[in-house]
Design a protein around this motif. Structure first.
Motif, PDB file in Angstrom:
ATOM      1  N   SER A 160      38.711  43.930  25.750  1.00  0.00           N
ATOM      2  CA  SER A 160      40.108  43.116  25.298  1.00  0.00           C
ATOM      3  C   SER A 160      41.204  43.661  25.789  1.00  0.00           C
ATOM      4  N   VAL A 161      42.227  42.884  26.332  1.00  0.00           N
ATOM      5  CA  VAL A 161      43.626  43.474  26.277  1.00  0.00           C
ATOM      6  C   VAL A 161      44.514  43.035  25.233  1.00  0.00           C
ATOM      7  N   LEU A 162      44.866  43.820  24.315  1.00  0.00           N
ATOM      8  CA  LEU A 162      45.581  43.423  23.219  1.00  0.00           C
ATOM      9  C   LEU A 162      47.077  43.583  23.471  1.00  0.00           C
ATOM     10  N   LEU A 163      47.663  42.782  22.639  1.00  0.00           N
ATOM     11  CA  LEU A 163      49.425  42.822  22.736  1.00  0.00           C
ATOM     12  C   LEU A 163      50.107  43.114  21.394  1.00  0.00           C
ATOM     13  N   ILE A 164      50.755  44.017  20.918  1.00  0.00           N
ATOM     14  CA  ILE A 164      50.842  44.352  19.601  1.00  0.00           C
ATOM     15  C   ILE A 164      52.413  44.609  19.571  1.00  0.00           C
ATOM     16  N   ASN A 165      53.108  44.520  18.404  1.00  0.00           N
ATOM     17  CA  ASN A 165      54.581  44.964  18.139  1.00  0.00           C
ATOM     18  C   ASN A 165      55.403  44.213  19.178  1.00  0.00           C
ATOM     19  N   GLY A 166      55.377  42.762  19.031  1.00  0.00           N
ATOM     20  CA  GLY A 166      56.287  42.067  19.881  1.00  0.00           C
ATOM     21  C   GLY A 166      56.063  41.906  21.475  1.00  0.00           C
ATOM     22  N   THR A 167      55.095  42.383  21.949  1.00  0.00           N
ATOM     23  CA  THR A 167      54.611  42.027  23.202  1.00  0.00           C
ATOM     24  C   THR A 167      54.584  40.462  23.504  1.00  0.00           C
ATOM     25  N   SER A 168      55.186  40.041  24.498  1.00  0.00           N
ATOM     26  CA  SER A 168      55.139  38.826  24.828  1.00  0.00           C
ATOM     27  C   SER A 168      54.183  38.522  25.901  1.00  0.00           C
ATOM     28  N   LEU A 169      53.363  37.455  25.893  1.00  0.00           N
ATOM     29  CA  LEU A 169      52.245  37.112  27.074  1.00  0.00           C
ATOM     30  C   LEU A 169      53.039  36.739  28.271  1.00  0.00           C
ATOM     31  N   ASN A 170      54.365  36.221  28.289  1.00  0.00           N
ATOM     32  CA  ASN A 170      55.026  35.689  29.198  1.00  0.00           C
ATOM     33  C   ASN A 170      55.855  36.970  30.101  1.00  0.00           C
ATOM     34  N   HIS A 171      55.742  38.173  29.549  1.00  0.00           N
ATOM     35  CA  HIS A 171      56.167  39.484  30.185  1.00  0.00           C
ATOM     36  C   HIS A 171      55.008  40.341  30.532  1.00  0.00           C
ATOM     37  N   VAL A 172      53.730  40.032  30.802  1.00  0.00           N
ATOM     38  CA  VAL A 172      52.734  40.968  31.174  1.00  0.00           C
ATOM     39  C   VAL A 172      52.337  40.581  32.605  1.00  0.00           C
ATOM     40  N   TYR A 173      52.267  41.375  33.481  1.00  0.00           N
ATOM     41  CA  TYR A 173      51.934  40.814  34.743  1.00  0.00           C
ATOM     42  C   TYR A 173      51.035  41.836  35.452  1.00  0.00           C
ATOM     43  N   TRP A 174      50.026  41.388  35.882  1.00  0.00           N
ATOM     44  CA  TRP A 174      49.043  42.102  36.913  1.00  0.00           C
ATOM     45  C   TRP A 174      49.003  41.803  38.560  1.00  0.00           C
ATOM     46  N   GLN A 175      49.464  42.703  39.371  1.00  0.00           N
ATOM     47  CA  GLN A 175      49.275  42.560  40.834  1.00  0.00           C
ATOM     48  C   GLN A 175      48.005  43.219  41.037  1.00  0.00           C
ATOM     49  N   ILE A 176      46.997  42.416  41.816  1.00  0.00           N
ATOM     50  CA  ILE A 176      45.791  42.860  42.058  1.00  0.00           C
ATOM     51  C   ILE A 176      45.526  42.773  43.530  1.00  0.00           C
ATOM     52  N   ASN A 177      45.344  43.618  44.176  1.00  0.00           N
ATOM     53  CA  ASN A 177      45.050  43.777  45.705  1.00  0.00           C
ATOM     54  C   ASN A 177      43.549  43.671  46.012  1.00  0.00           C
ATOM     55  N   GLY A 178      43.001  42.620  45.477  1.00  0.00           N
ATOM     56  CA  GLY A 178      41.423  42.450  45.622  1.00  0.00           C
ATOM     57  C   GLY A 178      40.918  41.531  44.609  1.00  0.00           C
ATOM     58  N   GLN A 179      39.736  41.483  44.427  1.00  0.00           N
ATOM     59  CA  GLN A 179      38.927  40.650  43.477  1.00  0.00           C
ATOM     60  C   GLN A 179      39.243  40.923  42.115  1.00  0.00           C
ATOM     61  N   PHE A 180      39.311  39.959  41.200  1.00  0.00           N
ATOM     62  CA  PHE A 180      39.714  40.006  39.792  1.00  0.00           C
ATOM     63  C   PHE A 180      38.414  39.312  38.937  1.00  0.00           C
ATOM     64  N   ASP A 181      37.819  40.313  38.227  1.00  0.00           N
ATOM     65  CA  ASP A 181      36.474  39.881  37.495  1.00  0.00           C
ATOM     66  C   ASP A 181      36.754  40.223  35.827  1.00  0.00           C
ATOM     67  N   ILE A 182      36.758  38.934  34.976  1.00  0.00           N
ATOM     68  CA  ILE A 182      36.809  39.222  33.727  1.00  0.00           C
ATOM     69  C   ILE A 182      35.269  39.215  33.052  1.00  0.00           C
ATOM     70  N   GLY A 183      34.791  40.154  32.343  1.00  0.00           N
ATOM     71  CA  GLY A 183      33.342  40.221  31.999  1.00  0.00           C
ATOM     72  C   GLY A 183      33.077  39.111  30.929  1.00  0.00           C
ATOM     73  N   ALA A 184      31.737  38.884  30.886  1.00  0.00           N
ATOM     74  CA  ALA A 184      31.180  38.137  29.787  1.00  0.00           C
ATOM     75  C   ALA A 184      31.882  38.244  28.256  1.00  0.00           C
ATOM     76  N   ASN A 185      32.410  37.371  27.660  1.00  0.00           N
ATOM     77  CA  ASN A 185      32.809  37.423  26.282  1.00  0.00           C
ATOM     78  C   ASN A 185      34.070  38.172  26.315  1.00  0.00           C
ATOM     79  N   ALA A 186      34.685  38.777  27.281  1.00  0.00           N
ATOM     80  CA  ALA A 186      36.167  39.397  27.345  1.00  0.00           C
ATOM     81  C   ALA A 186      36.980  38.550  27.219  1.00  0.00           C
ATOM     82  N   ILE A 187      38.300  39.325  26.641  1.00  0.00           N
ATOM     83  CA  ILE A 187      39.546  38.607  26.601  1.00  0.00           C
ATOM     84  C   ILE A 187      40.526  39.351  27.559  1.00  0.00           C
ATOM     85  N   PHE A 188      41.179  38.579  28.371  1.00  0.00           N
ATOM     86  CA  PHE A 188      42.406  39.021  29.095  1.00  0.00           C
ATOM     87  C   PHE A 188      43.621  38.531  28.855  1.00  0.00           C
TER      88      PHE A 188
END
Length: 411
Positions: A160-188
């Motif tokens: 899981s990627v967890l956001l705490i203490n006011g972290t806004s989903l709209n201000h989290v970015y991931w720039q990935i120079n390649g493939q992106f895989d989210i595992g089974a039953n994972a939360i991103f």
């Protein structure tokens, strides 16, 4: 005195410039901001009961698997909006890439309880996330997190990627120079912009966006939401699964409630029209784990969508994410006439879906049986004159379940 003042101004200016040069610059997503999933070049393929809240599209590529997947939004396939989104995704990728790296150096093996504060983090090779990765906004709703990964990104099953203490989903970015895989039953969480394929494995959840400048998007019974609202309670679990018989078990848990009034369970078949299934009182005030369970004994045939409406005492409310479960159509079959003398008839609109028909006496002995082979169907009319007068149980088994019917044999 003038020289000292000039020096102080110069130092202050230097600090100001230094701070500005390391400030995080958020990308302008443009037309891509409405999309939960988008690829400029590549196909979009789904298997299973995926539910996407937000738009889905491709600038150039095949589009398959919706239905059975459901999109609560719009679909854009190689149209003008998709063309503009393709341009804007490419620009946003470049905007993220231009951010200067912060001073903190991270290992390419992230997670396992690791906690990070706002900043720009650069990772020079393929990266993995295992367990929990915690992003602490330090009570600043405008805090920005940018991760620049020069390689693929994969998350482990159940991570899981967890956001705490006011972290806004709209201000989290991931720039990935390649493939992106989210595992089974994972939360991103966050907006991921990739230069490669995006793969969500079985039952993975993405809260944010999955955008690619070039690469296919593959889904397997996932939940994707681009703008989840703030919840009036701290919801730690929300699941839907099949219960005994043909029922849906809905379960959820909270770790904190303040001024909460009730939970309303809603069900939909298309993600647009919702009906109230049940209403359960909330704890009201609680800072401990509270668990709730409800059984829907009358789900519809097909894909059923469920969500929670969490209502405060002032009648303000928010919705949970959507969960889905699929039920096959119930078996419709009956035997007549009843009572019967000589000839019994099977009435059904799906003979090919029935595998076995049995008559059982009151001692539990099977006195008549038909079994469907791969190339044949059951007889719809058959002789029962050989049976002794009395009460029997007809058992009809098929893909939609099993039906039982009492049959009275008379002379």
């Amino acid at each position: 005195m003038i020289k000292i003042h000039t020096c102080l101004v110069a130092i202050a200016t230097l600090f100001s410039v230094s701070h500005t040069s390391f400030a995080q610059t958020e990308p302008d997503l443009g037309a891509a901001s409405a999309f939960s999933l988008f690829t400029a070049v590549g196909g979009v393929t789904n298997q299973g009961t995926t539910v996407v809240t937000g738009d889905v599209g491709t600038g150039a590529g095949a589009f398959n698997g919706f239905p059975p997947g459901i999109i609560v939004g719009e679909t854009h396939i190689a149209d003008d909006i998709a063309g503009q989104a393709a341009t804007d995704v490419t620009s946003a990728y470049a905007d993220l890439l231009a951010n200067p790296c912060g001073s903190v150096v991270l290992s390419t093996s992230m997670g396992n309880g690791q906690e990070l504060t706002p900043g720009v983090y650069c990772l020079g090779a393929a990266t993995t996330i295992t367990g929990n990765l915690i992003l602490n906004g330090l009570e600043d709703p405008n805090a920005v997190f940018i991760f620049k990964i020069d390689g693929a990104l994969s998350t482990a099953d159940l991570s899981s990627v967890l956001l705490i203490n006011g972290t806004s989903l709209n201000h989290v970015y991931w720039q990935i120079n390649g493939q992106f895989d989210i595992g089974a039953n994972a939360i991103f969480r966050g907006t991921a912009i990739t230069n490669g394929a995006i793969n969500l494995l079985e039952s993975a959840s993405l809260f944010g966006r999955g955008l690619s400048i070039a690469g296919a998007i593959n889904l397997q019974s996932n939940i994707v939401v681009n703008t989840p609202g703030a919840l009036p309670v701290t919801l730690t679990k929300f699941l839907v699964k099949k219960d005994e018989g043909r029922s849906a078990l809905i379960a959820w848990a909270t770790t904190e409630e303040a001024n909460s009034d009730r939970f309303e369970i809603e069900r939909s078949m298309d993600g647009r029209a919702w009906q109230l299934v049940a209403s359960l009182n909330a704890k009201g005030e609680s800072k401990v784990l509270a668990e709730y369970v409800y059984t829907d004994k009358m789900p519809e045939a097909g894909i059923n969508l469920y969500r929670l409406k969490m209502i405060d005492q002032d009648n303000s409310f928010a919705y949970s994410t959507i969960r889905s479960i699929e039920f096959e159509a119930g078996l419709r079959a009956a035997l007549y006439p009843n009572p019967v003398v000589n000839q019994l008839t099977l009435d059904t609109d799906n003979n090919g879906g029935i595998d076995r028909l049995q008559l059982i006496n009151m001692n539990g002995k099977i006195v008549y049986e038909q079994v469907r082979s791969d190339s044949s169907k059951l007889l719809t009319s058959f002789d029962v004159s050989f049976l002794s007068p009395g009460l029997y149980v007809g058992r009809i088994t098929g893909k939609g379940g099993t039906r039982y019917q009492k049959i009275l044999k008379v002379n």
